[in-house]
Design an enzyme around this catalytic site. Structure first.
Site, PDB file in Angstrom:
ATOM      1  N   ARG A  60       0.820  -1.213   0.000  1.00  0.00           N
ATOM      2  CA  ARG A  60       0.000   0.000   0.000  1.00  0.00           C
ATOM      3  C   ARG A  60       0.858   1.269   0.000  1.00  0.00           C
ATOM      4  NH1 ARG A  60      -3.383   2.537   4.352  1.00  0.00           N
ATOM      5  NH2 ARG A  60      -5.178   3.507   3.321  1.00  0.00           N
ATOM      6  N   HIS A  64       0.246   4.265  -2.643  1.00  0.00           N
ATOM      7  CA  HIS A  64      -0.105   5.618  -2.219  1.00  0.00           C
ATOM      8  C   HIS A  64       1.002   6.617  -2.532  1.00  0.00           C
ATOM      9  CE1 HIS A  64      -3.816   5.092   0.523  1.00  0.00           C
ATOM     10  NE2 HIS A  64      -3.768   4.112  -0.363  1.00  0.00           N
ATOM     11  N   ASN A  92      -4.323   8.462   4.412  1.00  0.00           N
ATOM     12  CA  ASN A  92      -3.079   7.940   4.983  1.00  0.00           C
ATOM     13  C   ASN A  92      -2.995   8.014   6.500  1.00  0.00           C
ATOM     14  OD1 ASN A  92      -1.903   7.333   2.433  1.00  0.00           O
ATOM     15  ND2 ASN A  92      -1.231   9.455   2.187  1.00  0.00           N
ATOM     16  N   HIS A 192      -6.112  -6.173  -2.782  1.00  0.00           N
ATOM     17  CA  HIS A 192      -6.916  -6.295  -1.562  1.00  0.00           C
ATOM     18  C   HIS A 192      -7.148  -7.753  -1.173  1.00  0.00           C
ATOM     19  CE1 HIS A 192      -8.885  -2.008  -1.452  1.00  0.00           C
ATOM     20  NE2 HIS A 192      -7.581  -2.002  -1.280  1.00  0.00           N
TER      21      HIS A 192
END
Length: 317
Positions: A60, A64, A92, A192
């Site tokens: 992740r 991001h 975040n 995911h």
């Protein structure tokens, strides 16, 4: 005097070399520090072994980072008088994690290389790949040579990071803005298949959605009350510590945890691809690998752009 043909040929060769010099390559560190990638892999594997969830967290971080001004390590910068850290963006804050693992990797890589030659942005890219592989997923050749930014943008992070509340058109547009297509959207969302989500990200779905399996909704409500418990965790699929296709099977059964998950199988243009990934896991693995490479190539800083940070949390001065 050189002929026009020779001149054009030399010009073409020079341009080709210049382009190659500033493009990402899996072999970027082969000569300057061949020990770098094995060092990253060793720490990632140890970290994931200690806590399986860390694999999803490291994946992740790369995601991001890349969506905000490209894959430049900007997410890792702490706030200063001149930097409003992306860590404080709603997507975040109190959510992204694994920064201490990146710090550990950076220290070890600089040690084995003898100096800071590996960027924090490249560390994020390699750690993401090694995390997926450590959890039983595919591996791929990470293109390297990114450099680190000297700025960060919480404001941009606020506006460009995809939300767990997005419907399919919004998701498609969000990824399109990054140069990613619908296939990339579905493949990367398949990340995911590992990890957990906080209650506040799926509360609205389990209490108000109509396209949700009622038994599944009831199970999730047990740990996510209507009020409070915002940080209570639930798995994004039934096997959150193993990279597989359970995530997509969940969608077909209306058991997607997030609104943005179930949006991928809701009678829209991505339904068929979800079914393909269920019936052909090897297609998912291949697409996921290719989409990770493609995402990792979003606006990288190369050549003399940016810097190689000594500390991933702050700019070199």
């Amino acid at each position: 005097m050189a002929s026009p043909t020779n001149f054009l040929l030399h010009t073409f060769v020079w341009l080709a070399l210049a382009t190659t010099a500033f493009s990402l390559s899996p072999k970027f560190y082969d000569q300057v520090c061949p020990q770098a990638l094995p060092a990253i892999k060793k720490i990632v594997q140890a970290s994931v072994h200690r806590e399986r969830r860390m694999g999803a967290s490291l994946l992740r971080l790369h995601f991001h980072d890349c969506f905000v001004n490209g894959c430049d390590g900007s997410l890792l910068l702490d706030s200063t008088a001149t930097i409003d850290s992306e860590k404080n963006a709603p997507a975040n804050v109190n959510s992204t994690r694994g920064f201490e693992v990146i710090d550990q990797i950076k220290a070890e890589v600089d040690k084995v290389c003898g100096r800071p030659v590996v960027s924090c942005a490249d560390i994020l890219a390699v750690a993401a790949r090694d995390s997926v592989a450590a959890l039983g997923g595919p591996s791929w050749k990470v293109r390297l040579g990114r450099r680190d930014s000297t700025t960060a943008s919480k404001t941009l992070a606020d506006s460009v990071l995809p939300s767990p509340f997005m419907d399919l058109p919004a998701l498609i547009n969000n990824f399109k803005n990054q140069g990613l297509n619908q296939r990339d959207l579905v493949a990367l969302s398949g990340g995911h298949t590992i990890g957990l989500a906080q209650c506040f990200t799926f509360r609205n779905r389990i209490y108000n959605a109509t396209n949700i399996d009622p038994v599944f909704a009831k199970e999730r409500r047990a740990t996510c009350p209507r009020d409070g418990g915002n940080t209570n965790l639930a798995p994004l699929d039934p096997t959150p510590a193993r990279f597989d296709t359970s995530y997509f099977k969940n969608l077909v059964e209306k058991k997607g945890l997030l609104i943005s998950d179930q949006a991928l199988f809701s009678g829209g243009s991505t339904d068929d691809l979800v079914k393909t990934y269920i019936s052909s896991p090897e297609v998912f693995w291949n697409d996921f690998s290719e989409s990770m490479i493609k995402m990792g190539n979003i606006k990288p800083l190369t050549g003399k752009q940016g810097q190689i940070r000594v500390n991933c949390r702050k700019v070199n001065w």
